[in-house]
Design a protein around this motif. Sequence first.
Motif, PDB file in Angstrom:
ATOM      1  N   UNK A  95       1.033  -1.098   0.032  1.00  0.00           N
ATOM      2  CA  UNK A  95      -0.008  -0.033   0.002  1.00  0.00           C
ATOM      3  C   UNK A  95       0.721   1.252   0.055  1.00  0.00           C
ATOM      4  N   UNK A  96       1.810   1.265   0.818  1.00  0.00           N
ATOM      5  CA  UNK A  96       2.878   2.520   0.883  1.00  0.00           C
ATOM      6  C   UNK A  96       3.949   2.514  -0.371  1.00  0.00           C
ATOM      7  N   UNK A  97       4.115   1.143  -0.958  1.00  0.00           N
ATOM      8  CA  UNK A  97       4.960   1.016  -2.129  1.00  0.00           C
ATOM      9  C   UNK A  97       6.379   1.023  -1.818  1.00  0.00           C
ATOM     10  N   UNK A  98       6.519   0.736  -0.442  1.00  0.00           N
ATOM     11  CA  UNK A  98       8.071   0.532  -0.099  1.00  0.00           C
ATOM     12  C   UNK A  98       8.092  -0.207   1.123  1.00  0.00           C
ATOM     13  N   UNK A  99       9.538  -0.648   1.627  1.00  0.00           N
ATOM     14  CA  UNK A  99       9.885  -1.393   2.633  1.00  0.00           C
ATOM     15  C   UNK A  99       9.966  -0.462   3.979  1.00  0.00           C
ATOM     16  N   UNK A 100       9.279  -0.693   4.921  1.00  0.00           N
ATOM     17  CA  UNK A 100       9.179   0.140   6.125  1.00  0.00           C
ATOM     18  C   UNK A 100       9.370  -0.844   7.268  1.00  0.00           C
ATOM     19  N   UNK A 101       9.424  -0.114   8.546  1.00  0.00           N
ATOM     20  CA  UNK A 101       9.503  -0.479   9.897  1.00  0.00           C
ATOM     21  C   UNK A 101       8.572   0.422  10.802  1.00  0.00           C
ATOM     22  N   UNK A 102       7.729  -0.644  11.472  1.00  0.00           N
ATOM     23  CA  UNK A 102       6.830   0.121  12.220  1.00  0.00           C
ATOM     24  C   UNK A 102       6.261  -0.995  13.069  1.00  0.00           C
ATOM     25  N   UNK A 103       5.151  -0.526  13.949  1.00  0.00           N
ATOM     26  CA  UNK A 103       4.498  -1.279  14.707  1.00  0.00           C
ATOM     27  C   UNK A 103       3.552  -2.109  13.925  1.00  0.00           C
ATOM     28  N   UNK A 104       3.466  -3.575  14.214  1.00  0.00           N
ATOM     29  CA  UNK A 104       2.677  -4.512  13.626  1.00  0.00           C
ATOM     30  C   UNK A 104       1.136  -4.082  13.919  1.00  0.00           C
ATOM     31  N   UNK A 105       0.532  -4.118  12.860  1.00  0.00           N
ATOM     32  CA  UNK A 105      -1.023  -3.772  12.883  1.00  0.00           C
ATOM     33  C   UNK A 105      -1.632  -4.563  13.737  1.00  0.00           C
ATOM     34  N   UNK A 106      -2.537  -4.448  14.586  1.00  0.00           N
ATOM     35  CA  UNK A 106      -3.257  -5.223  15.687  1.00  0.00           C
ATOM     36  C   UNK A 106      -4.084  -6.060  15.031  1.00  0.00           C
ATOM     37  N   UNK A 107      -4.785  -5.670  13.595  1.00  0.00           N
ATOM     38  CA  UNK A 107      -6.014  -6.325  13.197  1.00  0.00           C
ATOM     39  C   UNK A 107      -5.470  -7.298  11.892  1.00  0.00           C
ATOM     40  N   UNK A 108      -3.963  -7.794  11.941  1.00  0.00           N
ATOM     41  CA  UNK A 108      -3.358  -8.857  11.023  1.00  0.00           C
ATOM     42  C   UNK A 108      -3.417 -10.092  11.854  1.00  0.00           C
ATOM     43  N   UNK A 109      -4.289 -10.838  11.504  1.00  0.00           N
ATOM     44  CA  UNK A 109      -4.082 -12.223  12.331  1.00  0.00           C
ATOM     45  C   UNK A 109      -2.727 -13.186  12.160  1.00  0.00           C
ATOM     46  N   UNK A 110      -2.004 -13.337  12.891  1.00  0.00           N
ATOM     47  CA  UNK A 110      -0.780 -14.182  12.699  1.00  0.00           C
ATOM     48  C   UNK A 110      -1.093 -15.732  12.753  1.00  0.00           C
ATOM     49  N   UNK A 111      -0.446 -15.951  11.348  1.00  0.00           N
ATOM     50  CA  UNK A 111      -0.733 -17.415  11.392  1.00  0.00           C
ATOM     51  C   UNK A 111       0.317 -18.187  11.673  1.00  0.00           C
ATOM     52  N   UNK A 112       1.652 -17.885  11.764  1.00  0.00           N
ATOM     53  CA  UNK A 112       2.757 -18.677  12.414  1.00  0.00           C
ATOM     54  C   UNK A 112       4.055 -17.625  12.576  1.00  0.00           C
ATOM     55  N   UNK A 113       4.890 -18.242  13.456  1.00  0.00           N
ATOM     56  CA  UNK A 113       6.288 -17.381  13.422  1.00  0.00           C
ATOM     57  C   UNK A 113       7.391 -18.239  13.234  1.00  0.00           C
TER      58      UNK A 113
END
Length: 120
Positions: A95-113
Amino acid sequence: MGTRFRPQGRVAGLGLDCIGVALLAAAGAGVSVGRVPAYALSGDHAARLAGTLALLGCRRVRRPRPGDLIEYALAPAHRHLAVISETGIIHAHAGLGRVVEGPAPADWPIAACWALPGVR
């Protein structure tokens, strides 16, 4: 950081997608990985992604640490990889069109680590 988003991108400074970011993180940790087969951005590739990560020597972890990979299930047929950092995640943000660093969006479901091979 700042490299533009590019599907199938593998070159820092030129273009990266989330797999490209993960491969750079692996290389930075001294992990040698082979060529990743081409893939479509859409479609249910969850099993293929998990199989490829396992084949590369990554292992699932319950308590991720900085440097580990985090797999998000953004939609039923859409997986996204990011690298866990000290302050959040590093990822190729389409969406931003680039590699970024920031907080993980709370609404993104984690599938695995996933821990990279030989890192811990």
